[in-house]
Design an enzyme around this catalytic site. Structure first.
Site, mmCIF file in Angstrom:
data_model
loop_
_atom_site.group_PDB
_atom_site.id
_atom_site.type_symbol
_atom_site.label_atom_id
_atom_site.label_comp_id
_atom_site.label_asym_id
_atom_site.label_seq_id
_atom_site.Cartn_x
_atom_site.Cartn_y
_atom_site.Cartn_z
ATOM 1 C CE LYS A 153 -6.489 -2.173 5.344
ATOM 2 N NZ LYS A 153 -5.673 -0.631 4.603
ATOM 3 C CG ASP A 213 1.339 -17.262 11.028
ATOM 4 O OD1 ASP A 213 0.332 -16.347 10.272
ATOM 5 O OD2 ASP A 213 0.426 -18.034 11.155
ATOM 6 C CD GLU A 219 -2.975 0.871 2.252
ATOM 7 O OE1 GLU A 219 -3.243 -0.298 2.953
ATOM 8 O OE2 GLU A 219 -4.030 2.356 2.387
ATOM 9 C CG HIS A 255 -3.977 7.418 1.090
ATOM 10 N ND1 HIS A 255 -5.066 6.186 0.855
ATOM 11 C CD2 HIS A 255 -3.405 7.187 2.179
ATOM 12 C CE1 HIS A 255 -4.902 5.799 1.839
ATOM 13 N NE2 HIS A 255 -4.305 5.815 2.512
#
Ligand code: MEV
Length: 439
Positions: free
Chosen positions: A280, A296, A85, A393
């Protein structure tokens, strides 16, 4: 119509590639070329990758970036992050620098307890089972000795085995709820091997137990497996500064900014739709470091989200307060991580990531990862409550758009320069790109 294939794993790598390319893609020749372009045949890396999983046909690359200037408990780190991202590493770097100038991050490990369970069914008197458990417990530890001796020598091992009666939730359901200390290892193999041994001993000894009826002797072990929910493998990271130092930009006063940040967290505490996105953003930072260090990330994700819902509804993982003019921002999350075993010795880039992080212990890595999550959330929420997220962004996304359009390096330089003083939107980028090409 494509026929199913039998014995795919027995085919050679080339045969697998040919089959996938020919059966599933429009242009098999191009597919084969593409898959091979991502091979790494000059070193031993390809063989390693081929053997990590079954049916490897190529490698799947993600960018590995560095977020420098992380001051954590007075020690300086450059944090490796594996993520696709666009804005994550930029945001991480910005937050690191912001807090570097305000004393850095403080982090502490609250606990390191790992959990595993033997789930079983028992049809009989619960008191008989209690008595049997008390009798067999030393034998459970004893039979697992060949598995636990090495870990015990280093200070870890099985810390407790409890019998839990779960029959109020499911008829006949009980567990051996076991806790472990696995030191610098994530410990999945150690825990699962111990649990399977406990299950064998438990079943075998039940058949011999003289106080059990015939029916009670027939304990049915359903499964033996570690739990990825580890609320006592917990780490806390924190930043704080006098409110007047919370100056993020010219448009908003530090006081307003602190209040808005706190309000944003309160919203995430009461509104799960927001909480999921809020968390998130935290996982953007956490997963990137977890992945770069060969841990993991699915286990971490599952455990972290369960923790976020531990009070009965899904909430923010970060918290903020203002006390005596000091703004405090912190996170508490469960992280079961390892810095030995698994990929850490096998994957050369994982080894390098750990070296860049000063070869941390598992506890040190827990702190670094928690800090990465906190910093990422600070960057996201502080943008959201001030300029909005799209400004940053879209600046970072600009190169992706240009690559999609097929811009040359020269065109990219001109267009990136233009957007230093203009708002990036997809249509604005396309317009200037077309103009440059005289379309
Ligand atoms: C995007 O990957 C993450 C954010 O949506 C997080 C947030 O909203 O807090 C920006």
């Amino acid at each position: 119509m494509i026929d199913p294939i039998l014995g795919f794993s027995k085919l050679s790598k080339q045969e697998k590639i040919d089959w996938v390319a020919e059966q599933y893609t429009q242009n098999p020749a191009q597919t084969k070329k593409l898959l091979k372009r991502y091979w790494n045949i000059e070193s031993k890396v390809q063989k390693l990758h081929d053997e990590f999983i079954e049916n490897t046909i190529t490698n799947y690359y993600l960018p590995l970036g560095i977020a420098p200037n992380y001051l954590i408990n007075g020690k300086l780190y450059a944090i490796p992050m594996a993520i696709e991202e666009s804005s994550v590493v930029a945001a991480a770097s910005k937050a690191a620098k912001f807090w570097f100038d305000r004393g850095g991050f403080k982090a502490e490990v609250i606990g390191t307890e790992k959990i595993g369970q033997v789930h079983f069914m028992y049809d009989g008197d619960p008191d008989h089972l209690e008595n049997f458990f008390r009798e067999v417990k030393p034998k459970l530890f004893e039979d697992a000795k060949p598995l636990t001796t090495n870990m015990e020598k280093r200070g870890g091992g099985v810390t407790q085995i409890e019998l839990r009666n779960k029959t109020s939730q499911l008829e006949g359901y009980y567990q051996l709820h076991c806790t472990f200390e696995t030191l610098d290892a994530m410990g999945a193999n150690f825990i699962n091997s111990c649990l399977e041994q406990f299950a064998d001993t438990f079943k075998r000894e039940a058949q011999e137990h003289i106080l059990f009826t015939k029916k009670e002797k027939q304990i049915e072990v359903v499964m033996s497996i570690l739990s990825n929910y580890v609320p006592n493998c917990l780490v806390r990271a924190e930043v704080s500064c006098p409110i007047e130092e919370l100056k993020l930009n010219e448009q908003i006063t530090p006081e307003e900014c602190a209040k808005k940040m706190i309000r944003a967290i309160h919203i995430a505490d009461v509104e799960p739709h927001r909480a999921v996105t809020h968390n998130k953003g935290i996982m953007n930072g956490i997963d990137a470091v977890v992945l770069a260090t060969g841990n993991d990330f699915r286990a971490v994700e599952a455990g972290v989200h369960a923790f976020a819902a531990k009070d009965g509804h899904y909430k923010s993982l970060t918290h903020a307060s203002i006390d005596n003019g000091v703004f405090k921002f912190w996170i508490e999350i469960p992280l079961a991580l390892g810095t030995v075993g698994g990929l850490t010795t096998l994957h050369p880039l994982v080894g390098l990531a750990l070296e860049i992080l000063h070869k941390p212990t598992a506890e040190e890595l827990m702190k670094i990862v928690a800090v990465a999550g906190l910093a990422q959330n600070f960057a996201a929420v502080s943008s959201l409550v001030t300029t909005g997220i799209q400004e940053g962004h879209m600046k970072m996304h600009l190169l992706n758009i240009l690559n999609q359009l097929g811009a040359t390096d020269q065109e990219k330089t001109v267009i990136v320069d233009h957007f230093k003083s203009h708002t990036v939107t997809h249509s604005a980028v396309v317009a200037i790109f077309n103009k440059l090409r005289g379309k």
